[in-house]
Write an enzyme that holds these catalytic residues in place. Structure first.
Site, PDB file in Angstrom:
ATOM      1  N   ARG A 234       0.868  -1.181   0.000  1.00  0.00           N
ATOM      2  CA  ARG A 234       0.000   0.000   0.000  1.00  0.00           C
ATOM      3  C   ARG A 234       0.909   1.236   0.000  1.00  0.00           C
ATOM      4  NH1 ARG A 234      -3.345  -2.733  -1.617  1.00  0.00           N
ATOM      5  NH2 ARG A 234      -5.456  -3.160  -0.868  1.00  0.00           N
ATOM      6  N   ASP A 258       3.734  -0.261  -7.315  1.00  0.00           N
ATOM      7  CA  ASP A 258       2.446  -0.569  -7.945  1.00  0.00           C
ATOM      8  C   ASP A 258       1.331   0.141  -7.191  1.00  0.00           C
ATOM      9  OD1 ASP A 258       0.763  -2.099  -9.791  1.00  0.00           O
ATOM     10  OD2 ASP A 258       0.073  -3.168  -8.006  1.00  0.00           O
ATOM     11  N   GLU A 263      -3.148   7.417  -4.302  1.00  0.00           N
ATOM     12  CA  GLU A 263      -3.721   6.797  -5.509  1.00  0.00           C
ATOM     13  C   GLU A 263      -5.239   6.904  -5.599  1.00  0.00           C
ATOM     14  OE1 GLU A 263      -2.207   2.669  -4.774  1.00  0.00           O
ATOM     15  OE2 GLU A 263      -4.257   2.074  -5.170  1.00  0.00           O
ATOM     16  N   HIS A 296      -1.452   0.071  -9.798  1.00  0.00           N
ATOM     17  CA  HIS A 296      -2.140  -0.932  -8.964  1.00  0.00           C
ATOM     18  C   HIS A 296      -2.664  -2.067  -9.846  1.00  0.00           C
ATOM     19  CE1 HIS A 296      -4.099  -1.311  -4.777  1.00  0.00           C
ATOM     20  NE2 HIS A 296      -3.978  -2.508  -5.322  1.00  0.00           N
TER      21      HIS A 296
HETATM   22  P1  NAI Z   1      -0.671 -11.334   4.883  1.00  0.00           P
HETATM   23  O1  NAI Z   1      -1.664 -10.966   5.936  1.00  0.00           O
HETATM   24  O2  NAI Z   1      -0.565 -12.766   4.474  1.00  0.00           O
HETATM   25  O3  NAI Z   1       0.802 -10.833   5.300  1.00  0.00           O
HETATM   26  C1  NAI Z   1       1.035  -9.593   5.881  1.00  0.00           C
HETATM   27  C2  NAI Z   1       2.186  -9.754   6.855  1.00  0.00           C
HETATM   28  O4  NAI Z   1       2.457  -8.455   7.404  1.00  0.00           O
HETATM   29  C3  NAI Z   1       1.874 -10.694   8.025  1.00  0.00           C
HETATM   30  O5  NAI Z   1       2.895 -11.665   8.150  1.00  0.00           O
HETATM   31  C4  NAI Z   1       1.800  -9.776   9.232  1.00  0.00           C
HETATM   32  O6  NAI Z   1       2.258 -10.385  10.438  1.00  0.00           O
HETATM   33  C5  NAI Z   1       2.724  -8.640   8.799  1.00  0.00           C
HETATM   34  N1  NAI Z   1       2.457  -7.394   9.521  1.00  0.00           N
HETATM   35  C6  NAI Z   1       1.256  -6.838   9.805  1.00  0.00           C
HETATM   36  N2  NAI Z   1       1.433  -5.698  10.509  1.00  0.00           N
HETATM   37  C7  NAI Z   1       2.764  -5.545  10.655  1.00  0.00           C
HETATM   38  C8  NAI Z   1       3.590  -4.569  11.296  1.00  0.00           C
HETATM   39  N3  NAI Z   1       3.039  -3.521  11.927  1.00  0.00           N
HETATM   40  N4  NAI Z   1       4.920  -4.715  11.238  1.00  0.00           N
HETATM   41  C9  NAI Z   1       5.485  -5.793  10.629  1.00  0.00           C
HETATM   42  N5  NAI Z   1       4.766  -6.749  10.023  1.00  0.00           N
HETATM   43  C10 NAI Z   1       3.425  -6.626  10.031  1.00  0.00           C
HETATM   44  O7  NAI Z   1      -1.044 -10.414   3.627  1.00  0.00           O
HETATM   45  P2  NAI Z   1      -0.598 -10.620   2.119  1.00  0.00           P
HETATM   46  O8  NAI Z   1      -1.628 -11.436   1.417  1.00  0.00           O
HETATM   47  O9  NAI Z   1       0.806 -11.040   2.073  1.00  0.00           O
HETATM   48  O10 NAI Z   1      -0.757  -9.119   1.564  1.00  0.00           O
HETATM   49  C11 NAI Z   1       0.067  -8.072   2.049  1.00  0.00           C
HETATM   50  C12 NAI Z   1      -0.468  -6.746   1.550  1.00  0.00           C
HETATM   51  O11 NAI Z   1      -0.287  -6.655   0.129  1.00  0.00           O
HETATM   52  C13 NAI Z   1      -2.003  -6.574   1.715  1.00  0.00           C
HETATM   53  O12 NAI Z   1      -2.329  -6.127   3.011  1.00  0.00           O
HETATM   54  C14 NAI Z   1      -2.339  -5.561   0.658  1.00  0.00           C
HETATM   55  O13 NAI Z   1      -2.280  -4.264   1.211  1.00  0.00           O
HETATM   56  C15 NAI Z   1      -1.234  -5.722  -0.388  1.00  0.00           C
HETATM   57  N6  NAI Z   1      -1.759  -6.218  -1.646  1.00  0.00           N
HETATM   58  C16 NAI Z   1      -1.532  -5.496  -2.793  1.00  0.00           C
HETATM   59  C17 NAI Z   1      -2.041  -5.928  -4.008  1.00  0.00           C
HETATM   60  C18 NAI Z   1      -1.792  -5.184  -5.289  1.00  0.00           C
HETATM   61  O14 NAI Z   1      -2.528  -5.389  -6.246  1.00  0.00           O
HETATM   62  N7  NAI Z   1      -0.780  -4.348  -5.383  1.00  0.00           N
HETATM   63  C19 NAI Z   1      -2.880  -7.125  -4.081  1.00  0.00           C
HETATM   64  C20 NAI Z   1      -2.960  -7.867  -2.846  1.00  0.00           C
HETATM   65  C21 NAI Z   1      -2.453  -7.395  -1.676  1.00  0.00           C
END
Ligand code: NAI
Length: 331
Positions: A234, A258, A263, A296
């Site tokens: 994000r 991305d 955005e 994005h």
């Molecule tokens: P996930 O929930 O599997 O992994 C996120 C990780 O971040 C977890 O291991 C969590 O413990 C860690 N985390 C959370 N808060 C934290 C903090 N304050 N400090 C350190 N680590 C922290 O999520 P996933 O599926 O890996 O997605 C990650 C992010 O990618 C999503 O939240 C979304 O914002 C973004 N995303 C972007 C997309 C795009 O099209 N560009 C599409 C899909 C997701």
């Protein structure tokens, strides 16, 4: 169920229609959800939204008044929804927790390779029959250190891919992913250490109050000269103004994004033939040769779009049958 799909884009409608197969009555609207467009949801049981839609407290209050009971997100991230308000007002919210971590991680790698090997500039030259190679020098990824910030689903796939390139992996997360430690020799570090020791930094944490502007001038000043930063998570996880300063001073060697802090209201729209875009940060970023921006679209693979559509319809099916979806964020 009558469902209003906000921010419906041409490319996703066939996937949603196919997953739905006439079960729910879907209406597609190009406009994004906001406190102004919430009125369009009058008469609908549910709405579906994406990352550019704004479900703030006021919008959710209006949706409640208009009779909407369910919100299903076509995204992983839900930082654009006031979950507390939804919970208080009895509106159920669900997301698509994992549609394809491969799509996003592979896009992050695409940004990294295109930047490092200067593919855009190389292709620009060749398209003009200029075969000069000056200033196209990149570096081997093999044996470089990559810092993965956020080692959840997407960060884990990114780790696996970068391990395949021969990189050393540093990780930062609030939870340790032992599979990455055991399989790919990932070493967990403090954020400061990770930033100081990485040649490449890739961001995969959600946006929340702890990660907002996580990467700021203090951390940037400690990074290696010429560090490459990739962000597919994000936009606001980076302090974009500090990043621009880092790029200008050449502390940051390259930036691939991305997602972008401002955005909302910018991405997914065509400003090329319209009035000039009124956003100084994106103008500055676009003007820098070592910045590569995609709008994005990391999720834009057939597999991801199929999974998003199927999970969206699944969430609606669960609610219609009065059973809880495991994807609910308000239970
Ligand atoms: P996930 O929930 O599997 O992994 C996120 C990780 O971040 C977890 O291991 C969590 O413990 C860690 N985390 C959370 N808060 C934290 C903090 N304050 N400090 C350190 N680590 C922290 O999520 P996933 O599926 O890996 O997605 C990650 C992010 O990618 C999503 O939240 C979304 O914002 C973004 N995303 C972007 C997309 C795009 O099209 N560009 C599409 C899909 C997701």
């Amino acid at each position: 169920m009558k469902v209003l799909v906000y921010s419906a884009r041409e490319f996703e409608i066939p996937y949603l229609e196919s997953a739905n197969s006439h079960k729910h009555k879907l209406t597609f609207l190009k406009e994004a959800l906001s406190s102004k467009t919430a009125i369009k949801a009058v008469g609908y049981d549910a709405i579906s939204i994406f990352s550019a839609d704004e479900a703030c407290f006021l919008t959710i209050e209006k949706l409640k008044d208009f009779g909407v009971k369910y919100i299903t997100l076509r995204s992983v991230g839900y930082d654009n929804v006031n979950l507390r308000a939804a919970l208080r007002l009895g509106i159920k919210v669900a997301n698509v927790p994992a549609y394809s971590p491969f799509a996003i991680a592979e896009h992050a790698v695409a940004l990294l390779l295109a930047l490092n090997r200067k593919l855009i500039e190389s292709n620009r030259r060749v398209s003009q029959f200029n075969f000069n190679l000056n200033q196209l020098v990149g570096f081997d990824l093999n044996e470089k250190t990559i810092g993965i910030i956020g080692t959840g689903r997407i960060g884990a796939v990114m780790s696996k891919i970068m391990h395949g390139f021969g990189c050393e992996l540093l990780g930062y997360d609030i939870e340790t992913n032992y599979e990455l430690v055991n399989k790919y020799n990932m070493t967990y570090n403090s954020l400061a250490n990770l930033c100081a020791e990485s040649d490449i930094i890739s961001i995969h944490v959600p946006l929340n109050e702890d990660t907002h502007h996580l990467i700021n001038e203090d951390l940037i000043s400690e990074m290696k000269d010429g560090v490459v930063i990739i962000n597919t998570a994000r936009g606001a996880v980076l302090n974009t103004n500090h990043i621009i300063d880092g790029l200008k001073s050449r502390k940051i060697g390259a930036l691939g994004i991305d997602v972008y802090e401002n955005e909302k209201g910018v991405f997914f729209k065509d400003y090329s033939l319209d009035v000039p875009i009124d956003d100084n940060m994106i103008i500055k970023l676009n003007a820098l040769p070592n910045v590569l921006i995609t709008g994005h679209h990391a999720f834009l693979t057939e597999e991801a779009l199929t999974n998003i559509a199927e999970t969206t319809i699944y969430n609606l099916n669960c609610w219609e049958q009065r059973i809880n979806s495991e994807n609910e964020l308000t239970s």
